[in-house]
Each structure stands twice: as C-alpha cells, then as structure tokens.
Write a protein that holds these residues in place. Structure first.
Motif, PDB file in Angstrom:
ATOM      1  N   ARG A 260       0.838  -1.198   0.000  1.00 47.49           N
ATOM      2  CA  ARG A 260       0.000   0.000   0.000  1.00 47.49           C
ATOM      3  C   ARG A 260       0.873   1.248   0.000  1.00 47.49           C
ATOM      4  O   ARG A 260       2.054   1.186   0.345  1.00 47.49           O
ATOM      5  N   LEU A 261       0.285   2.348  -0.385  1.00 46.55           N
ATOM      6  CA  LEU A 261       1.003   3.618  -0.421  1.00 46.55           C
ATOM      7  C   LEU A 261       0.337   4.595   0.530  1.00 46.55           C
ATOM      8  O   LEU A 261      -0.882   4.584   0.658  1.00 46.55           O
ATOM      9  N   TRP A 262       1.136   5.420   1.169  1.00 45.53           N
ATOM     10  CA  TRP A 262       0.563   6.478   2.016  1.00 45.53           C
ATOM     11  C   TRP A 262       0.222   7.665   1.139  1.00 45.53           C
ATOM     12  O   TRP A 262       1.097   8.248   0.496  1.00 45.53           O
ATOM     13  N   ASN A 263      -1.056   7.999   1.064  1.00 49.56           N
ATOM     14  CA  ASN A 263      -1.498   9.162   0.315  1.00 49.56           C
ATOM     15  C   ASN A 263      -1.511  10.358   1.269  1.00 49.56           C
ATOM     16  O   ASN A 263      -2.383  10.476   2.124  1.00 49.56           O
ATOM     17  N   VAL A 264      -0.523  11.213   1.104  1.00 48.99           N
ATOM     18  CA  VAL A 264      -0.329  12.323   2.046  1.00 48.99           C
ATOM     19  C   VAL A 264      -1.543  13.248   2.048  1.00 48.99           C
ATOM     20  O   VAL A 264      -2.069  13.606   3.102  1.00 48.99           O
ATOM     21  N   ALA A 265      -2.004  13.614   0.852  1.00 49.63           N
ATOM     22  CA  ALA A 265      -3.093  14.584   0.740  1.00 49.63           C
ATOM     23  C   ALA A 265      -4.374  14.033   1.348  1.00 49.63           C
ATOM     24  O   ALA A 265      -5.090  14.744   2.062  1.00 49.63           O
ATOM     25  N   ALA A 266      -4.679  12.757   1.089  1.00 52.31           N
ATOM     26  CA  ALA A 266      -5.930  12.177   1.575  1.00 52.31           C
ATOM     27  C   ALA A 266      -5.797  11.667   3.015  1.00 52.31           C
ATOM     28  O   ALA A 266      -6.800  11.388   3.666  1.00 52.31           O
ATOM     29  N   GLY A 267      -4.575  11.538   3.499  1.00 52.12           N
ATOM     30  CA  GLY A 267      -4.368  11.038   4.861  1.00 52.12           C
ATOM     31  C   GLY A 267      -4.793   9.595   5.034  1.00 52.12           C
ATOM     32  O   GLY A 267      -5.336   9.210   6.069  1.00 52.12           O
ATOM     33  N   ARG A 268      -4.578   8.770   4.005  1.00 53.40           N
ATOM     34  CA  ARG A 268      -4.903   7.355   4.168  1.00 53.40           C
ATOM     35  C   ARG A 268      -3.944   6.491   3.347  1.00 53.40           C
ATOM     36  O   ARG A 268      -3.270   6.976   2.439  1.00 53.40           O
ATOM     37  N   THR A 269      -3.902   5.207   3.689  1.00 50.96           N
ATOM     38  CA  THR A 269      -3.111   4.283   2.884  1.00 50.96           C
ATOM     39  C   THR A 269      -4.024   3.738   1.802  1.00 50.96           C
ATOM     40  O   THR A 269      -5.225   3.565   2.008  1.00 50.96           O
ATOM     41  N   GLU A 270      -3.437   3.503   0.623  1.00 49.51           N
ATOM     42  CA  GLU A 270      -4.243   3.003  -0.495  1.00 49.51           C
ATOM     43  C   GLU A 270      -3.527   1.835  -1.149  1.00 49.51           C
ATOM     44  O   GLU A 270      -2.302   1.813  -1.205  1.00 49.51           O
ATOM     45  N   PRO A 271      -4.311   0.870  -1.665  1.00 46.37           N
ATOM     46  CA  PRO A 271      -3.649  -0.277  -2.288  1.00 46.37           C
ATOM     47  C   PRO A 271      -2.838   0.161  -3.499  1.00 46.37           C
ATOM     48  O   PRO A 271      -3.261   1.039  -4.254  1.00 46.37           O
ATOM     49  N   MET A 272      -1.650  -0.423  -3.657  1.00 43.83           N
ATOM     50  CA  MET A 272      -0.790  -0.057  -4.775  1.00 43.83           C
ATOM     51  C   MET A 272      -0.668  -1.249  -5.708  1.00 43.83           C
ATOM     52  O   MET A 272      -0.825  -1.164  -6.899  1.00 43.83           O
ATOM     53  N   ARG A 273      -0.385  -2.402  -5.122  1.00 45.10           N
ATOM     54  CA  ARG A 273      -0.308  -3.621  -5.926  1.00 45.10           C
ATOM     55  C   ARG A 273      -0.442  -4.793  -4.969  1.00 45.10           C
ATOM     56  O   ARG A 273      -0.206  -4.663  -3.767  1.00 45.10           O
ATOM     57  N   SER A 274      -0.789  -5.965  -5.530  1.00 42.92           N
ATOM     58  CA  SER A 274      -0.846  -7.132  -4.665  1.00 42.92           C
ATOM     59  C   SER A 274       0.591  -7.491  -4.317  1.00 42.92           C
ATOM     60  O   SER A 274       1.516  -7.162  -5.054  1.00 42.92           O
ATOM     61  N   LYS A 275       0.762  -8.093  -3.188  1.00 43.30           N
ATOM     62  CA  LYS A 275       2.097  -8.391  -2.686  1.00 43.30           C
ATOM     63  C   LYS A 275       2.862  -9.255  -3.676  1.00 43.30           C
ATOM     64  O   LYS A 275       2.374 -10.279  -4.147  1.00 43.30           O
ATOM     65  N   GLU A 276       4.077  -8.808  -3.984  1.00 44.32           N
ATOM     66  CA  GLU A 276       4.920  -9.634  -4.842  1.00 44.32           C
ATOM     67  C   GLU A 276       5.686 -10.594  -3.934  1.00 44.32           C
ATOM     68  O   GLU A 276       5.936 -10.299  -2.770  1.00 44.32           O
TER      69      GLU A 276
END
Ligand code: ADP
Ligand code: ZN
Ligand code: MG
Length: 488
Positions: A260-276
């Motif tokens: 997941r990625l930390w979205n600074v502006a939205a203040g939340r973590t968001e899925p980026m890709r399934s775990k490799e």
C-alpha cells in the motif's frame, strides 16, 4: 481522530516491522565512478554501467562496502565472511538495467539489534539483516488531464549505493516504530554511514503492519506501506493502517497481503499492488560481480575506525560531567552538538552550566533561526568566556542571557558587549542600598504586609530593585540589603 471506540482498539495488538533504506555516503556510485551528488542536472551523472548498457561491467565501490560494514557493526550485527549480490528482476521505466543489484540469500550482515528508549523504558528491537543494493532512477510526472501527460526520467540516482536494514517484527506501537527509526538514524549519522537527509531521499522507510487480538499466539496477515519518507508520515500512516485493519477484522473481513502507499493529501493508505513474492523476481547471483568475502582483519580495521556511539557517549557524559540523563540525552542527540559541548568544557566552561546554557538558550536560538549547530555564530570558546563572567559574578545571569542574545546575533565576544552596553554587575552596596530604600519607601502597604509575616512580598521588593537596576544588581547583595532595610 479515531473512527473506533477505545475498547475495540485496545482488544488488538499491532505488530510492526520496518525496512529502512539508507543512502551510503560515498562520493561515487556503487558499481561505477559516476558522482552521487544530489541536485545535478538530470541525467548528467550517468555512464554505461549505471545505465545498464550491454557489455558494461560493474565493480564494487570499496567505500560503500566499508560504510555498510560500519553500519552493521554499529547495529551489533554479525558480518558474514561471505556475501553475494543477486539480480532482482523487474521492469520499471526508471530501472534501465531491468534488474536491481541486491544482496539476497547471502546478505552482508545478520542478527543485530537496536536498543530504543520510550518513556524511560528500554527495549531491544531485532535487526534481521543488513544488505547492500543499488538504487533506481527517478520518474517525474507533469501535466495531468487537459494539458496532456508527460513523464520524464532522471537516471542520476541509478546505481547509488544503499544499505537496507530490515527489523524483526518486534515493534508494537507507532511510538516504538518512531523511536526505532529515530535511534537508527542517530546511529547512522554518528557513524557517518549516511547523511540521513530525508528530504533528499537518503533515508526512506517502508512499514510492515499487522494486528492480532491481544494474547493471540500468531501474527496476523501484514500489509506493507511504502515510502514513508518523514517521521510524521510514518506515525500517521501507522495509526491509519492499524485502524483500517482492525475495522476490517471487526466487520468480519480479512486483511489481504498487499503493498500500500501512504497518500499524504488524503491522509490514508491506499492499495498499490498485490504483494509480490521473492519468486516473482527470479533472483539469481549476479554473474558480473565477485562474491564479497570479508576477512577478520578487514572487520578489525573497520572496528578500529568506529566512533563512540550514542549510548556510550551518554554513559560517559553522565559519569564524567555529572549531567542529568535528560541533559545527556539532549547533548548527544547529534555528534556535532556533543562535540560543541565538549569543546566549551575544554575551553574552561563548567560542565553543568555549559550543558544548561546549550540545552536551553543555544538550542532555542538555533531553532528560532532555523540553523544547525554547524552554523552556530557563537563559538564554544566564546560561550565559555561568557559563562566565566557569570560564574565570577562579573555579570548577572539575567544580563548573561542578554549578552548571549547579542553574541548570537552579532558574533561579538562577551567582553565587548558587556563593556559597550554597561552590563557589568552592580555589586556596589552603596548604590544598591540607595535604590532599595527608594523602593521600600514607595510601597508602605507591602512593607506592612512583610512585617506582619507575609514573606511572599519579599520577592516583590527584589523584583523592583532588579527592575531599577536593569537586572544588573548582584542578586545576593540585593537580598542581604533588602532584608536589612526591611528589618529596620
Ligand atoms: P516478506 O517475505 O513479505 O518480505 P519478511 O518476513 O521478509 O516478509 O519480512 C519483511 C518485514 O516485515 C520485516 O521487517 C518483518 O519484521 C516484517 N513482518 C513480518 N511478518 C510480519 C507481520 N505479521 N506483521 C508485521 N510485520 C511483519
Ligand atoms: Zn555510472
Ligand atoms: Mg522479505
């Protein structure tokens, strides 16, 4: 703001492990002679090796290995006699080789630890491994939506030497993770392994997070949150991710293993890709590079080059200078601050006074001016001169602070300022007595209070005399004289 009731949150225990990437402080890249200078013109620091052109051959930078060994030692890891670079294959536009060079099954060092301190309690956090790898380039995106979309690639970063430091899942709260990263940073700065400049990307952190019901025997499924490149982001992302997982479990869902990625502006973590997984990368030993073999003599050489580490310095400051644990902690936050303090003591400043002035006056002014200790306009010897004047009673502590402020602003020495501003302490009993009598004569009410047993108003008289003398009267003399005058 928490979205969950405290009693729900408290039923769960977070489990956190950090993967920290740190740029090794070399002048040139890991496997070629290109400069690592930050901020150079895009793509100016490149060559066939770091661009991954066919036939180019990498050669390991000795300094990079030395720095990685120093970090390993400072983190109490075992340095392996034999380690090896592998190719970690994946496609990304800023990775021209098509693979990253990274130690994989034979890392440089294993089984270390970092001792953190939180609210006076110490805890050891295991370091699973430290390995070397090279960095990728940087993509810049510009002009979204109507104007079209452009991507630029800067390969200057490609091949920059990094050490990756992987912690055991020993951290239990965001505060512990913060303390771990802070301590790690301090150790890496002390050993000059890295400048740890987070704005320039010299220190980057990924966090692995899971939650489990308190007392559960096994860890929960973890998510990895990428690119937490400031302490604030680390804390916020962990808080968010812990609650997200608890909320998910509470509503009957399951946590999926993903990146997941930390979205600074939205203040939340968001899925980026399934775990490799490791097998996705088709790791294999890099045939262009020799295995790294490290002799005991080489380890000894690095050991001898190690500076005093923060813990040892704190212990020595407590023992040799009689400082409080708090002051010792403040003064050893960086090596340069500790060096400043010791230089002031060597120049004749009493240790406790120097500690106090540095921790309070000096740090406050540096902070206000947005300066680091390296840019401090007051030399350690100049601070020592000022403290000597206060110590000997040539000026009062109150005047000392004024003089210090002027020293800080102008770079002038204490003696010059004291003379120019007429700040020499008034110890002339005749002059002080005259002022004391005037002050007493002006406040018959307070005199009456004092005489009827209200000791508190004594402070009022002292304050008035000090005001009349612009803080330059010797406080001890003022006390004695006032007691005498009021007793008449
Ligand atoms: P992966 O195989 O996914 O790379 P690793 O076992 O190598 O996982 O661990 C990577 C990082 O994740 C380490 O810092 C480790 O401490 C941490 N970690 C492992 N398991 C968990 C877990 N269940 N919860 C939180 N962190 C974990
Ligand atoms: Zn190069
Ligand atoms: Mg792993």
């Amino acid at each position: 703001m928490s979205r969950l009731a405290p009693e729900v949150l408290s039923r769960y225990e977070p489990v956190i492990g950090l993967e920290v990437h740190v740029q090794l402080a070399t002048l040139t890249k890991a496997f070629c002679g290109c400069s690592t200078k930050f901020g150079s013109a895009p793509n100016s620091n490149t060559c066939p090796v770091c661009l991954g052109l066919p036939g180019a051959l990498p050669v390991l930078n000795k300094k990079a290995l030395d720095l990685a060994m120093r970090a390993s030692m400072a983190l109490q890891c075992q340095i392996q006699e034999r380690s090896r670079f592998a190719r970690k294959n994946y496609f990304y536009p800023d990775l021209p080789k098509g693979y990253q060079i990274s130690m994989y099954e034979l890392p440089l060092a294993i089984h270390g630890c970092v001792e953190i301190e939180l609210e006076g309690r110490k805890k050891r956090i295991g370091v699973t491994r430290l390995h070397m790898e090279d960095d990728a380039g940087k993509s810049l995106h510009e002009g979204f939506a109507e104007s079209g979309r452009w991507s630029y690639i800067d390969f200057n970063r490609c091949g920059t030497p990094l050490a990756e430091i992987v912690s055991e899942p020993d951290l239990r709260t965001p505060a512990e993770a913060y303390a771990y990263l802070n301590t790690l940073k301090q150790i890496l700065e002390y050993t000059e392994v890295s400048d740890c400049n987070m704005e320039e990307g010299s220190l980057r952190c990924d966090a692995n997070v899971s939650v489990r019901l308190r007392g559960a025997p096994q860890f929960g499924t973890k998510a990895e949150v990428k690119n937490l490149n400031s302490f604030r982001y680390l804390s916020h992302a962990l808080e968010y991710e812990i609650e997200r997982q608890i909320e998910l479990l509470e509503s009957g869902g399951t946590v999926v293993q993903e990146t997941r990625l930390w979205n600074v502006a939205a203040g939340r973590t968001e899925p980026m890709r399934s775990k490799e997984f490791a097998h996705d990368y088709r790791y294999f030993p890099d045939p262009d590079l020799l295995p790294v073999s490290i002799s005991p003599a080489r380890i000894e050489e690095v050991r001898r080059s190690m500076p005093e580490l923060p813990d040892a310095k704190v212990a020595r400051f407590l023992r040799d200078y009689g400082l409080t644990p708090y002051d010792a902690g403040v003064l050893t936050a960086t090596r340069s601050l500790a060096d400043y303090f010791e230089a002031a003591v060597r120049a004749g400043a009493p240790a406790k006074a120097a500690a106090n002035w540095i921790a309070v006056e000096l740090l406050r002014r540096l902070n206000d001016a947005g300066k680091g200790i390296a840019e401090c306009p007051v030399e350690p010897a100049a601070l020592a001169e000022l403290l000597a004047k206060v110590e000997k009673g040539e000026i009062t502590a109150a005047s000392g602070k004024k003089v210090f402020a002027t020293m800080f602003d102008t770079g002038k020495r204490a003696a010059e300022i004291v003379a120019a501003e007429g700040l020499a302490q008034i110890s002339d009993t005749g002059a002080i007595e005259k002022i004391a009598r005037e002050v007493v004569a002006k406040s018959p009410d307070n005199v009456a209070k004092y005489r009827s047993g209200n000791e508190g108003v004594f402070k009022f008289f002292v304050g008035q005399v000090m005001r009349e003398t612009r803080g330059q009267a010797n406080p001890q003399v003022v006390n004695e004289i006032l007691k005498r005058v009021l007793a008449e």
